[in-house]
Write a protein that holds these residues in place. Sequence first.
Motif, short mmCIF file in Angstrom:
data_model
loop_
_atom_site.label_atom_id
_atom_site.label_comp_id
_atom_site.label_asym_id
_atom_site.label_seq_id
_atom_site.Cartn_x
_atom_site.Cartn_y
_atom_site.Cartn_z
N ALA A 131 0.83 -1.20 0.00
CA ALA A 131 0.00 0.00 0.00
C ALA A 131 0.87 1.26 0.00
O ALA A 131 0.56 2.24 -0.69
N ALA A 144 -0.25 10.67 2.58
CA ALA A 144 -0.80 9.77 1.56
C ALA A 144 -0.50 8.31 1.90
O ALA A 144 -1.35 7.43 1.72
N VAL A 145 0.69 8.05 2.43
CA VAL A 145 1.05 6.69 2.84
C VAL A 145 0.15 6.24 3.99
O VAL A 145 -0.40 5.13 3.97
N GLU A 172 -6.42 2.29 4.65
CA GLU A 172 -7.49 1.82 3.76
C GLU A 172 -7.27 0.38 3.29
O GLU A 172 -8.17 -0.46 3.40
N ARG A 173 -6.10 0.08 2.79
CA ARG A 173 -5.84 -1.24 2.19
C ARG A 173 -5.76 -2.35 3.24
O ARG A 173 -6.27 -3.44 3.02
N GLU A 181 2.16 1.80 -3.46
CA GLU A 181 1.10 2.37 -4.30
C GLU A 181 0.95 3.87 -4.05
O GLU A 181 0.76 4.65 -4.98
N ALA A 182 1.02 4.28 -2.78
CA ALA A 182 0.85 5.69 -2.43
C ALA A 182 2.01 6.54 -2.93
O ALA A 182 1.82 7.72 -3.24
N ARG A 217 -2.88 7.24 4.80
CA ARG A 217 -4.25 7.01 4.30
C ARG A 217 -4.35 5.69 3.55
O ARG A 217 -5.26 4.89 3.78
N ARG A 218 -3.42 5.47 2.63
CA ARG A 218 -3.47 4.26 1.79
C ARG A 218 -3.27 2.99 2.61
O ARG A 218 -3.96 2.00 2.40
#
Length: 126
Positions: free
Chosen positions: A43, A89-90, A96-97, A46-47, A92-93
């Motif tokens: 994740a 951003a890291v 979430e994941r 991805e971020a 949050r991602r």
Amino acid sequence: MPGRTAHPEPDGATRRPPGEPAARERGATRIADLVIAKIAAQAAREALAPLAPDAQPPHATVVVHGTDARVRVSVELGYPCDIGGRCAAVRRRVTERVGALAGVDVHQVAVLVERLHPAPEHERTR
């Protein structure tokens, strides 16, 4: 020999085959901490995509208690960048994941910036 399958009742309930325990008696699924750490690291990748050319991919460690987790992610970032924004951003991602894929509530994501990779000279002048 036919497989054992549940059969729906007219009232919508499911009848279990004889000898099969109810769901609450069968136990629970536990996802290993290492698997959750791999989900968190992916994740973070991805971020941050795309990663800086010389950067190592993010790696994570987790501590799980029941369905709650604390995650620590180590990252390397290109510089100059909005470091706080990238770390947010890291967080949050990862939250979430990990929640979606592992069913674990992430209460804390600590992002450690291990290294900054300066942009090549020709990119800094733009």
